[in-house]
Enzyme design. Structure first.
Site, PDB file in Angstrom:
ATOM      1  N   ASN A   7       1.397  -1.130   0.410  1.00 42.18           N
ATOM      2  CA  ASN A   7       0.187   0.293   0.017  1.00 42.18           C
ATOM      3  C   ASN A   7       0.841   1.357   0.013  1.00 42.18           C
ATOM      4  O   ASN A   7       2.003   1.909   0.804  1.00 42.18           O
ATOM      5  CB  ASN A   7      -0.779   0.160   0.994  1.00 42.18           C
ATOM      6  CG  ASN A   7      -1.937   0.956   0.999  1.00 42.18           C
ATOM      7  OD1 ASN A   7      -1.404   2.014   0.163  1.00 42.18           O
ATOM      8  ND2 ASN A   7      -2.504   1.065   2.046  1.00 42.18           N
ATOM      9  N   ARG A  90      -2.532  -2.130  -3.632  1.00 39.97           N
ATOM     10  CA  ARG A  90      -3.678  -1.300  -3.211  1.00 39.97           C
ATOM     11  C   ARG A  90      -3.737  -0.119  -3.944  1.00 39.97           C
ATOM     12  O   ARG A  90      -2.411   0.367  -4.024  1.00 39.97           O
ATOM     13  CB  ARG A  90      -3.618  -0.572  -1.445  1.00 39.97           C
ATOM     14  CG  ARG A  90      -5.112   0.580  -1.639  1.00 39.97           C
ATOM     15  CD  ARG A  90      -4.879   0.697  -0.667  1.00 39.97           C
ATOM     16  NE  ARG A  90      -6.810   1.972   0.046  1.00 39.97           N
ATOM     17  CZ  ARG A  90      -6.477   2.266   0.775  1.00 39.97           C
ATOM     18  NH1 ARG A  90      -5.071   3.029   1.450  1.00 39.97           N
ATOM     19  NH2 ARG A  90      -7.150   3.173   0.779  1.00 39.97           N
ATOM     20  N   HIS A 179     -12.757   2.739   0.417  1.00 38.87           N
ATOM     21  CA  HIS A 179     -12.521   1.927   0.705  1.00 38.87           C
ATOM     22  C   HIS A 179     -13.693   0.841   0.165  1.00 38.87           C
ATOM     23  O   HIS A 179     -13.919  -0.409   1.467  1.00 38.87           O
ATOM     24  CB  HIS A 179     -13.343   2.470   2.635  1.00 38.87           C
ATOM     25  CG  HIS A 179     -12.798   2.870   2.951  1.00 38.87           C
ATOM     26  ND1 HIS A 179     -13.645   3.983   3.825  1.00 38.87           N
ATOM     27  CD2 HIS A 179     -11.632   3.461   3.379  1.00 38.87           C
ATOM     28  CE1 HIS A 179     -12.671   4.894   4.322  1.00 38.87           C
ATOM     29  NE2 HIS A 179     -11.770   4.364   4.415  1.00 38.87           N
ATOM     30  N   HIS A 207     -17.734   1.979   7.802  1.00 35.29           N
ATOM     31  CA  HIS A 207     -16.317   1.587   8.423  1.00 35.29           C
ATOM     32  C   HIS A 207     -15.929   3.238   8.550  1.00 35.29           C
ATOM     33  O   HIS A 207     -15.716   4.120   8.722  1.00 35.29           O
ATOM     34  CB  HIS A 207     -15.520   1.608   6.407  1.00 35.29           C
ATOM     35  CG  HIS A 207     -13.915   1.511   6.976  1.00 35.29           C
ATOM     36  ND1 HIS A 207     -13.498   0.770   6.571  1.00 35.29           N
ATOM     37  CD2 HIS A 207     -13.518   2.669   7.022  1.00 35.29           C
ATOM     38  CE1 HIS A 207     -12.528   0.626   6.632  1.00 35.29           C
ATOM     39  NE2 HIS A 207     -12.158   2.147   7.440  1.00 35.29           N
ATOM     40  N   LEU A 208     -15.950   3.137   9.926  1.00 37.70           N
ATOM     41  CA  LEU A 208     -15.555   3.864  11.025  1.00 37.70           C
ATOM     42  C   LEU A 208     -13.509   4.406  11.323  1.00 37.70           C
ATOM     43  O   LEU A 208     -13.024   3.879  11.880  1.00 37.70           O
ATOM     44  CB  LEU A 208     -16.477   4.466  12.548  1.00 37.70           C
ATOM     45  CG  LEU A 208     -17.940   4.275  11.305  1.00 37.70           C
ATOM     46  CD1 LEU A 208     -18.241   4.755  13.268  1.00 37.70           C
ATOM     47  CD2 LEU A 208     -18.281   5.639  10.702  1.00 37.70           C
ATOM     48  N   GLY A 211     -10.485   8.094   8.031  1.00 39.77           N
ATOM     49  CA  GLY A 211     -10.913   8.418   6.946  1.00 39.77           C
ATOM     50  C   GLY A 211     -12.578   6.988   7.343  1.00 39.77           C
ATOM     51  O   GLY A 211     -12.528   6.297   7.881  1.00 39.77           O
ATOM     52  N   ARG A 240     -11.419  15.483   8.128  1.00 40.89           N
ATOM     53  CA  ARG A 240     -11.953  16.178   6.466  1.00 40.89           C
ATOM     54  C   ARG A 240     -13.802  16.531   6.602  1.00 40.89           C
ATOM     55  O   ARG A 240     -14.334  15.702   7.581  1.00 40.89           O
ATOM     56  CB  ARG A 240     -12.050  14.696   5.729  1.00 40.89           C
ATOM     57  CG  ARG A 240     -11.082  14.568   4.779  1.00 40.89           C
ATOM     58  CD  ARG A 240     -11.522  13.417   3.860  1.00 40.89           C
ATOM     59  NE  ARG A 240     -10.199  12.638   3.517  1.00 40.89           N
ATOM     60  CZ  ARG A 240      -9.904  11.249   4.142  1.00 40.89           C
ATOM     61  NH1 ARG A 240     -10.469  10.251   3.069  1.00 40.89           N
ATOM     62  NH2 ARG A 240      -9.037  10.395   4.026  1.00 40.89           N
ATOM     63  N   PHE A 283     -10.139   9.715  17.767  1.00 39.84           N
ATOM     64  CA  PHE A 283     -11.817   9.873  18.867  1.00 39.84           C
ATOM     65  C   PHE A 283     -11.018   9.507  19.584  1.00 39.84           C
ATOM     66  O   PHE A 283     -11.760   9.710  20.505  1.00 39.84           O
ATOM     67  CB  PHE A 283     -12.236   8.950  18.698  1.00 39.84           C
ATOM     68  CG  PHE A 283     -13.403   9.444  17.482  1.00 39.84           C
ATOM     69  CD1 PHE A 283     -12.956   9.877  15.902  1.00 39.84           C
ATOM     70  CD2 PHE A 283     -14.896  10.058  18.293  1.00 39.84           C
ATOM     71  CE1 PHE A 283     -14.015  10.436  15.084  1.00 39.84           C
ATOM     72  CE2 PHE A 283     -15.484  10.686  17.098  1.00 39.84           C
ATOM     73  CZ  PHE A 283     -15.402  10.681  16.215  1.00 39.84           C
ATOM     74  N   ARG A 284     -10.109   9.000  20.753  1.00 39.87           N
ATOM     75  CA  ARG A 284      -9.794   8.771  22.340  1.00 39.87           C
ATOM     76  C   ARG A 284      -9.396  10.002  22.350  1.00 39.87           C
ATOM     77  O   ARG A 284      -9.746   9.745  23.725  1.00 39.87           O
ATOM     78  CB  ARG A 284      -8.392   7.580  22.047  1.00 39.87           C
ATOM     79  CG  ARG A 284      -8.925   6.153  21.615  1.00 39.87           C
ATOM     80  CD  ARG A 284      -7.678   5.512  21.726  1.00 39.87           C
ATOM     81  NE  ARG A 284      -7.599   6.090  19.743  1.00 39.87           N
ATOM     82  CZ  ARG A 284      -6.449   5.375  19.583  1.00 39.87           C
ATOM     83  NH1 ARG A 284      -5.925   3.880  19.547  1.00 39.87           N
ATOM     84  NH2 ARG A 284      -5.431   5.396  18.212  1.00 39.87           N
ATOM     85  N   GLY A 330     -10.839   1.014  12.780  1.00 34.61           N
ATOM     86  CA  GLY A 330     -10.220   1.578  14.216  1.00 34.61           C
ATOM     87  C   GLY A 330     -12.254   2.169  15.199  1.00 34.61           C
ATOM     88  O   GLY A 330     -11.650   1.370  16.325  1.00 34.61           O
ATOM     89  N   GLY A 332     -14.844   1.798  15.247  1.00 35.03           N
ATOM     90  CA  GLY A 332     -15.968   1.127  14.461  1.00 35.03           C
ATOM     91  C   GLY A 332     -16.354   0.008  15.622  1.00 35.03           C
ATOM     92  O   GLY A 332     -16.611  -0.607  16.038  1.00 35.03           O
ATOM     93  N   GLU A 383      -7.988  -4.743   5.605  1.00 34.96           N
ATOM     94  CA  GLU A 383      -7.956  -4.742   3.811  1.00 34.96           C
ATOM     95  C   GLU A 383      -6.380  -5.558   2.856  1.00 34.96           C
ATOM     96  O   GLU A 383      -6.353  -6.198   2.480  1.00 34.96           O
ATOM     97  CB  GLU A 383      -7.895  -3.547   3.649  1.00 34.96           C
ATOM     98  CG  GLU A 383      -9.011  -2.618   3.569  1.00 34.96           C
ATOM     99  CD  GLU A 383      -8.835  -1.267   3.824  1.00 34.96           C
ATOM    100  OE1 GLU A 383      -7.992  -0.298   5.410  1.00 34.96           O
ATOM    101  OE2 GLU A 383      -8.656  -0.797   3.413  1.00 34.96           O
TER     102      GLU A 383
HETATM  103  P1  ADP Z   1      -7.226   4.844   9.128  1.00 39.47           P
HETATM  104  O1  ADP Z   1      -7.012   3.777   8.935  1.00 39.47           O
HETATM  105  O2  ADP Z   1      -8.811   5.381   7.978  1.00 39.47           O
HETATM  106  O3  ADP Z   1      -6.115   5.778  10.278  1.00 39.47           O
HETATM  107  P2  ADP Z   1      -7.733   3.978  11.886  1.00 39.47           P
HETATM  108  O4  ADP Z   1      -8.807   2.187  11.068  1.00 39.47           O
HETATM  109  O5  ADP Z   1      -6.717   2.987  12.162  1.00 39.47           O
HETATM  110  O6  ADP Z   1      -7.891   4.833  10.764  1.00 39.47           O
HETATM  111  O7  ADP Z   1      -9.008   4.619  12.922  1.00 39.47           O
HETATM  112  C1  ADP Z   1      -8.624   5.567  13.449  1.00 39.47           C
HETATM  113  C2  ADP Z   1     -10.112   6.119  14.448  1.00 39.47           C
HETATM  114  O8  ADP Z   1      -9.797   4.515  15.542  1.00 39.47           O
HETATM  115  C3  ADP Z   1      -8.873   6.862  15.360  1.00 39.47           C
HETATM  116  O9  ADP Z   1     -10.141   7.853  15.532  1.00 39.47           O
HETATM  117  C4  ADP Z   1      -8.759   6.406  16.697  1.00 39.47           C
HETATM  118  O10 ADP Z   1      -8.761   6.635  17.741  1.00 39.47           O
HETATM  119  C5  ADP Z   1     -10.120   5.396  16.901  1.00 39.47           C
HETATM  120  N1  ADP Z   1      -9.694   4.058  17.473  1.00 39.47           N
HETATM  121  C6  ADP Z   1      -8.869   3.213  17.408  1.00 39.47           C
HETATM  122  N2  ADP Z   1      -8.287   2.671  18.007  1.00 39.47           N
HETATM  123  C7  ADP Z   1      -9.179   2.969  19.490  1.00 39.47           C
HETATM  124  C8  ADP Z   1      -9.713   2.189  20.462  1.00 39.47           C
HETATM  125  N3  ADP Z   1      -8.848   1.162  21.563  1.00 39.47           N
HETATM  126  N4  ADP Z   1     -10.905   2.875  21.276  1.00 39.47           N
HETATM  127  C9  ADP Z   1     -11.488   4.083  20.670  1.00 39.47           C
HETATM  128  N5  ADP Z   1     -11.657   4.397  19.242  1.00 39.47           N
HETATM  129  C10 ADP Z   1     -10.072   3.708  18.773  1.00 39.47           C
END
Ligand code: ADP
Length: 396
Positions: A7, A90, A179, A207-208, A211, A240, A283-284, A330, A332, A383
């Site tokens: 990727n 990818r 995605h 898919h949260l 992105g 975004r 989000f953490r 992440g 979701g 993925e």
């Molecule tokens: P991307 O692949 O689009 O960079 P991810 O699928 O890794 O993103 O998701 C990142 C998001 O998931 C962040 O907002 C992060 O805070 C959240 N996240 C990851 N692990 C946790 C967790 N254990 N608890 C709460 N949120 C989490």
């Protein structure tokens, strides 16, 4: 067979070496700061992660570094290059040309190049990765797996924008969605896990991640998704904006004295929950700030959730029902609070969350009670494994 999954970003390269028989990742890693200085993180299965500072002037150097790490005596996982049977890439944008994964040849490369305008940050980087592999591993078959391909089944009513048709004809301005590898993988697995017949099912995949996108999947095919011409449309994301009134662009440009590129930069990199909260895109961080009473963090989470709810509601209407709502990526997979907040809107669908089941993190689980009318589930996305499966199916 061992499949190298790549990727490629503009200055980074993520990889996994996957054994297609066991579907295990033998090694995972990431090259960063390509063209600047160069750093490689590599982790063999069951082993320690190692970090190497290695000069990488371009992606070819990065691929060479990856191959050297994979064959290293102490932390490598293969003895010779010939053990790598195929490479899966990818590729972000396949336009309307690619409805499924393909074996890469010169015609495919030219067709991917034609999609560069649609994904100027991603496709050129993906092509650099493909070319670097062709040079370093000539003769090894390479497969392109597109983020857009799964959504090519969307009907015209879902993909056309309400703008002059001529822009679709001339420039292919339409909704594509992204995605796709994740939506496809997760919807299939969700059906299997919940004992639904995929060919006779209505599934919504959320898919949260950083992105974020939602898709409506009927009988295994994507019929709508929240991202559009680019990954900027749809949900509010980490940085975004998602859907906005397009007039905001002109308005802000005038008020702030910013050019078009600058306003687009704001919408892509400084908006979303980061822009709303002023705290973080993660989000953490938002959840801890919200717990401490930070009003903007609380609002950002509410606005994010509300947009998710509206998309789910829209897709229930579009599909005339839903069998399962699935959370992945992440956020979701890991954030039970967000899942609870979203599901609290769906009493009218007969959704009943089982709080013990919802305490799950990063694991396959139905999180509704046994008598819930609609199932809600967590299905971790993968993925890389999806790309490896596509690759093996084509080269076999
Ligand atoms: P991307 O692949 O689009 O960079 P991810 O699928 O890794 O993103 O998701 C990142 C998001 O998931 C962040 O907002 C992060 O805070 C959240 N996240 C990851 N692990 C946790 C967790 N254990 N608890 C709460 N949120 C989490």
């Amino acid at each position: 067979m061992k499949i190298l999954v790549i990727n490629c970003g503009s200055s980074s390269l993520k990889y996994q070496l996957i054994d297609s028989d066991t579907e295990k990742a033998l090694a995972v890693g990431l090259c960063e700061r390509i063209g600047i200085d160069g750093k490689l993180n590599h982790k063999p299965e069951g082993g320690e992660k190692i970090t190497l500072e290695l000069p990488m002037k371009d992606h070819k150097d990065a691929i060479k570094a990856v191959l050297a790490a994979l064959m290293n005596e102490s932390y490598g996982v293969i003895k010779e290059l010939s053990e790598i049977g195929a490479i899966g890439h990818r590729v972000v944008h396949g336009g309307e040309k690619f409805t499924k994964s393909v074996l890469i040849n010169s015609e495919v490369i030219a067709a991917i190049e034609e999609c560069n305008d649609l994904a100027p940050l991603h496709n050129p980087a993906n092509l650099i990765g493909i070319n670097a592999c062709t040079e370093t591993m000539p003769g090894v078959p390479q497969v392109a797996v597109f983020d857009t391909a799964f959504h090519q089944t969307m009907p015209m009513k879902a993909y056309l924008y309400g703008i002059p048709y001529t822009y679709y004809e001339k420039y292919k301005v339409r909704r594509y969605g992204f995605h796709g590898t994740s939506h496809s993988f997760v919807s299939k697995r969700a059906a299997e896990f919940a004992g639904l017949d995929l060919k006779n099912s209505k599934i919504i995949v959320c898919h949260l991640g950083n992105g974020a996108s939602i898709s409506a999947v009927v009988n295994g095919e994507s019929v709508d998704t929240s991202m559009g011409l680019t990954p900027l449309e749809g949900l509010i994301m980490g940085t975004r904006s998602g859907d906005i009134d397009p007039s905001i662009i002109e308005y802000l440009s005038k008020k702030e004295g910013k050019c078009l590129e600058e306003v687009m930069g704001v919408l892509n990199k400084k908006s979303g929950v980061l822009g709303l909260s002023g705290v973080s895109s993660d989000f953490r961080d938002l959840q801890s700030a919200a717990k401490e009473g930070n009003e903007h963090a609380i609002e950002a989470v509410e606005v994010f959730v509300y947009r998710v709810v509206k998309y789910i509601g829209g897709y229930v209407a579009a599909m005339n029902g839903v069998d399962a709502i699935v959370f992945t990526a992440g956020l979701g997979e890991n954030d039970k609070t967000i899942r609870n907040m979203v599901c609290s809107y769906f009493g009218y669908l007969g959704v009943k969350i089982d709080q013990e089941r919802n305490a799950v993190s990063g694991k396959e689980q139905i999180i509704t009670t046994d008598d819930s009318k609609t199932k809600v589930m967590v299905i971790p996305t993968n993925e890389e494994l999806a790309i490896a499966r596509e690759t093996i199916a084509i080269v076999k």
